[in-house]
Design an enzyme around this catalytic site. Structure first.
Site, PDB file in Angstrom:
ATOM      1  N   CYS A   1     134.155  -8.121 -44.894  1.00 40.41           N
ATOM      2  CA  CYS A   1     134.054  -7.772 -43.477  1.00 40.41           C
ATOM      3  C   CYS A   1     132.338  -7.799 -43.122  1.00 40.41           C
ATOM      4  O   CYS A   1     131.710  -8.317 -42.487  1.00 40.41           O
ATOM      5  CB  CYS A   1     134.336  -6.341 -43.379  1.00 40.41           C
TER       6      CYS A   1
ATOM      7  N   ASN B   1     130.453  -1.882 -38.349  1.00 41.31           N
ATOM      8  CA  ASN B   1     130.312  -2.688 -39.520  1.00 41.31           C
ATOM      9  C   ASN B   1     128.621  -2.656 -39.670  1.00 41.31           C
ATOM     10  O   ASN B   1     128.112  -2.627 -40.630  1.00 41.31           O
ATOM     11  CB  ASN B   1     130.935  -3.846 -39.611  1.00 41.31           C
TER      12      ASN B   1
ATOM     13  N   GLU C   1     140.581  -2.856 -36.356  1.00 39.08           N
ATOM     14  CA  GLU C   1     140.895  -2.013 -37.506  1.00 39.08           C
ATOM     15  C   GLU C   1     139.720  -1.623 -38.318  1.00 39.08           C
ATOM     16  O   GLU C   1     138.683  -2.258 -38.432  1.00 39.08           O
ATOM     17  CB  GLU C   1     142.060  -3.100 -38.212  1.00 39.08           C
ATOM     18  N   PHE C   2     139.761  -0.364 -38.874  1.00 38.68           N
ATOM     19  CA  PHE C   2     138.641   0.151 -39.392  1.00 38.68           C
ATOM     20  C   PHE C   2     139.193   0.692 -40.762  1.00 38.68           C
ATOM     21  O   PHE C   2     138.363   1.446 -41.741  1.00 38.68           O
ATOM     22  CB  PHE C   2     138.320   1.565 -38.691  1.00 38.68           C
TER      23      PHE C   2
ATOM     24  N   ILE D   1     125.035   6.027 -48.188  1.00 40.03           N
ATOM     25  CA  ILE D   1     123.598   6.009 -48.744  1.00 40.03           C
ATOM     26  C   ILE D   1     123.341   5.898 -50.273  1.00 40.03           C
ATOM     27  O   ILE D   1     122.582   6.706 -50.846  1.00 40.03           O
ATOM     28  CB  ILE D   1     122.644   7.094 -48.135  1.00 40.03           C
ATOM     29  N   TYR D   2     124.498   5.215 -50.970  1.00 42.17           N
ATOM     30  CA  TYR D   2     124.209   4.929 -52.226  1.00 42.17           C
ATOM     31  C   TYR D   2     123.570   3.471 -52.672  1.00 42.17           C
ATOM     32  O   TYR D   2     124.343   2.505 -52.108  1.00 42.17           O
ATOM     33  CB  TYR D   2     125.756   4.976 -53.088  1.00 42.17           C
TER      34      TYR D   2
ATOM     35  N   GLY E   1     128.900  -6.467 -49.992  1.00 41.66           N
ATOM     36  CA  GLY E   1     129.661  -7.779 -50.088  1.00 41.66           C
ATOM     37  C   GLY E   1     131.132  -7.494 -49.373  1.00 41.66           C
ATOM     38  O   GLY E   1     131.167  -6.676 -48.438  1.00 41.66           O
TER      39      GLY E   1
HETATM   40  P1  NAD Z   1     143.177 -12.166 -45.078  1.00 40.59           P
HETATM   41  O1  NAD Z   1     142.544 -13.333 -45.382  1.00 40.59           O
HETATM   42  O2  NAD Z   1     143.804 -11.201 -46.189  1.00 40.59           O
HETATM   43  O3  NAD Z   1     144.852 -12.457 -44.259  1.00 40.59           O
HETATM   44  C1  NAD Z   1     144.822 -13.286 -43.369  1.00 40.59           C
HETATM   45  C2  NAD Z   1     146.070 -13.805 -43.350  1.00 40.59           C
HETATM   46  O4  NAD Z   1     146.484 -14.892 -42.034  1.00 40.59           O
HETATM   47  C3  NAD Z   1     146.440 -15.059 -44.518  1.00 40.59           C
HETATM   48  O5  NAD Z   1     147.546 -14.474 -45.047  1.00 40.59           O
HETATM   49  C4  NAD Z   1     146.602 -16.270 -43.646  1.00 40.59           C
HETATM   50  O6  NAD Z   1     147.513 -17.177 -44.501  1.00 40.59           O
HETATM   51  C5  NAD Z   1     147.204 -15.855 -42.286  1.00 40.59           C
HETATM   52  N1  NAD Z   1     147.169 -16.799 -41.300  1.00 40.59           N
HETATM   53  C6  NAD Z   1     146.108 -17.693 -41.108  1.00 40.59           C
HETATM   54  N2  NAD Z   1     146.618 -18.416 -39.983  1.00 40.59           N
HETATM   55  C7  NAD Z   1     147.621 -17.931 -39.602  1.00 40.59           C
HETATM   56  C8  NAD Z   1     148.737 -18.431 -38.494  1.00 40.59           C
HETATM   57  N3  NAD Z   1     148.325 -19.415 -37.694  1.00 40.59           N
HETATM   58  N4  NAD Z   1     149.996 -17.859 -38.408  1.00 40.59           N
HETATM   59  C9  NAD Z   1     150.078 -16.882 -39.476  1.00 40.59           C
HETATM   60  N5  NAD Z   1     149.442 -16.482 -40.307  1.00 40.59           N
HETATM   61  C10 NAD Z   1     148.131 -16.955 -40.676  1.00 40.59           C
HETATM   62  O7  NAD Z   1     142.424 -11.465 -43.965  1.00 40.59           O
HETATM   63  P2  NAD Z   1     142.465  -9.999 -44.013  1.00 40.59           P
HETATM   64  O8  NAD Z   1     141.192  -9.459 -44.636  1.00 40.59           O
HETATM   65  O9  NAD Z   1     143.575  -9.253 -43.747  1.00 40.59           O
HETATM   66  O10 NAD Z   1     141.461  -9.970 -42.401  1.00 40.59           O
HETATM   67  C11 NAD Z   1     142.045 -10.102 -41.373  1.00 40.59           C
HETATM   68  C12 NAD Z   1     141.267  -9.688 -39.935  1.00 40.59           C
HETATM   69  O11 NAD Z   1     141.064  -8.373 -40.099  1.00 40.59           O
HETATM   70  C13 NAD Z   1     139.997 -10.315 -39.857  1.00 40.59           C
HETATM   71  O12 NAD Z   1     139.476 -10.521 -38.629  1.00 40.59           O
HETATM   72  C14 NAD Z   1     138.785  -9.154 -40.800  1.00 40.59           C
HETATM   73  O13 NAD Z   1     137.670  -9.364 -40.307  1.00 40.59           O
HETATM   74  C15 NAD Z   1     139.554  -8.053 -40.208  1.00 40.59           C
HETATM   75  N6  NAD Z   1     139.538  -6.741 -40.978  1.00 40.59           N
HETATM   76  C16 NAD Z   1     139.685  -6.770 -42.258  1.00 40.59           C
HETATM   77  C17 NAD Z   1     139.653  -5.580 -42.989  1.00 40.59           C
HETATM   78  C18 NAD Z   1     139.515  -5.595 -44.587  1.00 40.59           C
HETATM   79  O14 NAD Z   1     139.132  -4.633 -45.094  1.00 40.59           O
HETATM   80  N7  NAD Z   1     140.129  -6.736 -45.277  1.00 40.59           N
HETATM   81  C19 NAD Z   1     139.375  -4.472 -42.387  1.00 40.59           C
HETATM   82  C20 NAD Z   1     139.181  -4.424 -40.910  1.00 40.59           C
HETATM   83  C21 NAD Z   1     139.322  -5.759 -40.009  1.00 40.59           C
END
Ligand code: NAD
Length: 437
Positions: free
Chosen positions: A266, A214, A154-155, A256-257, A263
């Site tokens: 990701c 990333n 996911e992006f 490039i800011y 932080g």
């Molecule tokens: P998050 O912490 O917001 O959400 C993860 C959710 O998974 C939590 O609500 C947690 O309770 C749930 N969970 C954990 N174990 C579980 C299980 N066994 N069964 C059901 N639910 C379970 O995380 P996020 O920010 O949504 O990121 C999720 C993934 O996507 C990560 O790998 C992250 O690197 C990737 N990602 C995040 C972003 C972003 O901007 N946040 C963007 C792209 C990719």
């Protein structure tokens, strides 16, 4: 079509709501009972513009449901997305325990063919591990059910997640057979009507594409931060330099800011995980390693300026902080530079009044009452010795400077995002510090 999304955080919830919006029946699963209860009531546990309306309307149309039980909905589902967290483990590698827990659960209860899609950011080889884990559970049950794997990183950007999901620049999907390609093409068809491409590729390439993206963005940030720090030593202004290089179409103006270091949930963890993957394979990523080092340093730059300004004596100084989230339009404070700033200030004996339009509750959960929280941006300025701007929320861009002059005891602004005009502020009697100018 019916699908399941496991993990209802930033990514899972947006994924579920956006697929539901396209007409698909979606069940979002999470192990967090409170979160699911809240979502069932149509209230959103995170701050993400537009998400609440999308979730509410799709609940009403009965296309979006929530549950803590994976068994709910799995018997009719064609596709299951894994969107749980992949936080850094102790050695910096991505911790796969949540992903593999979900894989075990799937193997234990699936009753029909499924396409199992990894949406979480996972190291190369994870789809293989998920496949083995599911198969082991099916073997224990003696069930001859088949399934296919796909990797669909996911992006989306927090703060613009709905738009990014509904109108993606590209969709990356790793597959290993034509049947899966057909299912995924059908599911994503509504999102590529504007000719945005679906890039089908092999599964390992899809897995590493997310990390490479990333790491590239993090590299641009660390690069410009280093040039900014050098500009300062040379009497140049990074804002001019940024425009000068950004107008070259080979370089481009995005990412490039200069600022207080990247932080969020990701970049820091994905850069670490990529370094780990490389070293596990006997290779050193020299550029990426330097990117991380430069970023750690950058998180200290503004604090060091402040410390120097106060003659290395911040004891009992009162500092106002504007912006706690790692970037605007989100309440996410994971790895936010504000945390490093707060820790450094507290260690030096300073007192802090913080304000953020969305992230105060998240900061309270992390550090409790170690700092004072203000109800608005001006309350955070009353009697402060200095203000530090950490996150460039739009409401901080054009504040009432005259009011600030009256409220602040010390008229000193540390602008961690270079959003103010130094000349204007100096004319108004402020002492101004930016980055690289
Ligand atoms: P998050 O912490 O917001 O959400 C993860 C959710 O998974 C939590 O609500 C947690 O309770 C749930 N969970 C954990 N174990 C579980 C299980 N066994 N069964 C059901 N639910 C379970 O995380 P996020 O920010 O949504 O990121 C999720 C993934 O996507 C990560 O790998 C992250 O690197 C990737 N990602 C995040 C972003 C972003 O901007 N946040 C963007 C792209 C990719």
């Amino acid at each position: 079509m019916r699908i399941i999304v496991v993990g209802s955080g930033y990514v899972g919830l947006v994924t579920g709501a956006c697929f539901a919006e396209s007409g698909v029946n979606v069940t979002c699963i999470d192990i967090d009972i409170n979160k699911i209860q809240q979502l069932k009531n149509g209230s959103i546990p995170i701050y993400e513009p537009g998400l609440e309306d999308l979730v509410k309307s799709n609940i009403e149309k009965k296309r979006l449901t929530f549950s803590t039980e994976l068994a709910d909905g799995i018997k009719d589902a064609e596709v299951i997305f894994i969107a749980v967290g992949t936080p850094p483990g102790e050695d910096g590698s991505a911790d796969m325990k949540h992903v593999l827990n979900v894989a075990r659960d799937i193997g234990r209860i699936m009753t029909r063919h499924l396409v199992v899609v990894t949406k979480s950011t996972v190291p190369v080889g994870t789809s293989g591990k998920i496949r083995t884990t599911i198969q082991a559970e099916l073997d224990k049950r003696g069930e001859p059910i088949t399934f296919d794997m796909a990797s669909n990183p996911e992006f989306l950007k927090e703060g613009a997640a709905i738009d990014d999901f509904l109108k993606p620049e590209r969709i990356v999907i790793g597959i290993d057979n034509d049947k899966t390609r057909e299912v995924m093409s059908r599911l994503y068809m509504p999102f590529v009507l504007n000719n945005h491409p679906i890039l089908f590729m092999d599964i390992p390439s899809a897995e590493i594409t997310k990390y490479a993206a990333n790491a590239m963005l993090a590299t641009r940030i660390s690069f410009i931060n280093e040039i900014a720090n050098l500009c300062e030593l040379l009497g140049a202004d990074i804002n001019n330099v940024r425009k000068g290089i950004g107008s070259d179409s080979r370089i481009g103006s995005k990412f490039i800011y200069p600022g207080t270091g990247y932080g969020g949930s990701c970049f820091p963890k994905d850069v670490k995980a990529l370094l780990n993957t490389a070293s596990d394979n006997g290779y050193e990523l020299k550029v990426i390693k330097a990117v991380e080092e430069a970023n750690d340093y950058q998180k200290t730059v503004i604090f060091n300026k402040m410390n120097k300004f106060f003659n290395y004596n911040l004891k009992d100084k009162l500092i106002g902080i504007w912006g706690l989230s790692f970037k605007p339009k989100t309440d996410d404070i994971r790895e936010a530079s504000s945390i490093v700033m707060i820790e450094s200030l507290l260690k030096a004996g300073a007192r802090i009044k913080g304000y953020d339009p969305a992230a105060i509750n998240e900061m309270k959960k992390l550090i409790g009452d170690k700092i004072e929280y203000s109800r608005d941006q001006y309350e955070a300025l009353v009697d402060v010795d200095a203000l530090v701007l950490m996150t460039e929320w739009s409401e901080f861009h054009l504040p009432e400077f005259n009011r600030m002059v009256e409220l602040m005891k010390g008229k000193v602004i540390f602008d961690g995002r270079n959003i103010y005009d130094p000349t204007q502020l100096r004319q108004m009697g402020f002492t101004y510090f930016g980055i690289g100018r």
